[in-house]
Design an enzyme around this catalytic site. Structure first.
Site, PDB file in Angstrom:
ATOM      1  N   LYS A  54       0.845  -1.199   0.000  1.00  0.00           N
ATOM      2  CA  LYS A  54       0.000   0.000   0.000  1.00  0.00           C
ATOM      3  C   LYS A  54       0.875   1.241   0.000  1.00  0.00           C
ATOM      4  O   LYS A  54       0.639   2.190  -0.754  1.00  0.00           O
ATOM      5  CB  LYS A  54      -0.935   0.002   1.229  1.00  0.00           C
ATOM      6  N   GLN A  98      -4.938  -1.399   9.545  1.00  0.00           N
ATOM      7  CA  GLN A  98      -4.866  -2.751   8.991  1.00  0.00           C
ATOM      8  C   GLN A  98      -5.483  -3.758   9.960  1.00  0.00           C
ATOM      9  O   GLN A  98      -5.135  -3.792  11.140  1.00  0.00           O
ATOM     10  CB  GLN A  98      -3.388  -3.103   8.717  1.00  0.00           C
ATOM     11  N   ASP A 121     -11.455   2.952   3.837  1.00  0.00           N
ATOM     12  CA  ASP A 121     -11.785   1.526   3.773  1.00  0.00           C
ATOM     13  C   ASP A 121     -13.302   1.316   3.736  1.00  0.00           C
ATOM     14  O   ASP A 121     -13.765   0.225   3.410  1.00  0.00           O
ATOM     15  CB  ASP A 121     -11.233   0.816   5.024  1.00  0.00           C
TER      16      ASP A 121
END
Ligand code: NAD
Length: 297
Positions: A54, A98, A121
């Site tokens: 990422k 994460q 997200d």
């Protein structure tokens, strides 16, 4: 193989290219780069790889990457305090924590602390609600990537029968909402569904997100259907001691019946980070009060 291969890797690459061009335009107008903060708690090897990729792809697209790596024993309060700091930081447009988090940390509490307008997200309940009622918000990256591949392959999806296998908050549920928004007739199947093969056989579009290696078989598939395989499962390879990645779909069999299919790897997987970068760019425009045409990306 008779099915056309849906090349997620190539699509993701072109999406990242468009994000890169628009990110340069954003920098010129806003006087700063769009920024993505990624928080990793602990040393889960798969999470470390995701976070590294990422970061690399964020920088390659001309955006700023802020990585925060915390030890596994980090207290929940300290993680929440970091999220609050990132919420307040004007250089940060998107925040990604994460998952999974260590067991002593309440994931839902952490997600709820992220400012919904930085929640790239799309996991915050406010964004789940916006998706459900059709308001602009952030949509989880993997299912949004699947819809992009479907739209690219099939054009208008209105009226098509879609079956989503899996009902997680991250993939299955938002996938179903997105297909409904495309005017598909949507069925959500899950571990308690009766006669799963029979349900799947109705589908013009099958999205498999169950996390069960090669579960979806050729005789479940209506000839010509489009099959999107979200599953990522590590299984033993033919060579002793080695492993390989397979999806939730028996690729060899299903590709003889389906009209089009995503491979694993190289299908849905590469779309996730590309959509994350797209979401970050959208967040940056909103945070800076800049216009981004709805069809720009
Ligand atoms: P999850 O475990 O949270 O959810 C799985 C869902 O599948 C559940 O709702 C369950 O009801 C359903 N299910 C399980 N067994 C089933 C069965 N035998 N029949 C029918 N339904 C069944 O998983 P998730 O987070 O939604 O992820 C699903 C898969 O997608 C995993 O393999 C995961 O690794 C993969 N994934 C890939 C990406 C990506 O490509 N970037 C992103 C997220 C998840």
């Amino acid at each position: 193989m008779t099915a056309a291969l849906i090349d997620g890797k190539a699509f993701a690459e072109s999406l990242r290219g468009r994000v890169g061009e628009l990110a340069a335009g954003f920098q010129a107008k806003a006087g700063r780069k769009a920024g993505l903060a990624v928080v990793l708690v602990g040393e889960d090897p798969a999470s470390q790889v995701y976070v590294r990729n990422k970061g690399k792809q964020t920088v390659a697209c001309g955006m700023a990457s802020f990585e925060h790596k915390l030890p596994a024993e980090t207290a929940e309060a300290d993680l929440l305090a970091l999220v609050e700091r990132l919420n307040a930081d004007p250089a940060v447009d998107g925040i990604l924590v994460q998952l999974p988090l260590p067991p002593h940390v309440d994931e839902q509490k952490v997600i709820a602390t992220i400012n919904p307008d930085k929640d790239v997200d799309g996991f915050h309940v406010v964004n789940a609600g916006r998706l459900a009622v059709g308001q602009a918000g952030f949509v989880p990256c993997t299912p949004l990537g699947c819809v992009m591949l479907l739209r690219d392959r099939l054009g208008d999806l209105a009226g098509l029968e879609a079956v989503v296998i899996g009902r997680s908050n991250i993939v299955g549920k938002p996938m179903a909402q997105l297909l409904l928004a495309q005017s598909c007739t949507v069925t959500i199947a899950h571990s308690r569904t009766r006669d799963l093969p029979g349900v799947v056989r109705r589908a013009d579009i099958v999205v498999a997100a169950a996390g069960r290696a090669e579960m979806v078989k050729a005789d479940w598939i209506k000839p010509g259907a489009t099959v999107i395989d979200v599953g990522i499962n590590r299984v033993p390879a033919a060579e002793a001691g080695k492993t390989k990645l397979v999806g939730d779909v028996d690729f060899a069999g299903v590709s003889e019946v389906a009209g089009a299919i995503t491979p694993v790897p190289g299908g849905v997987g590469p779309m996730t980070i590309a959509v994350l970068l797209r979401n970050t760019l959208v967040a940056a425009h909103r945070n800076a009060g800049l216009e981004l045409a709805a069809d720009a990306i």
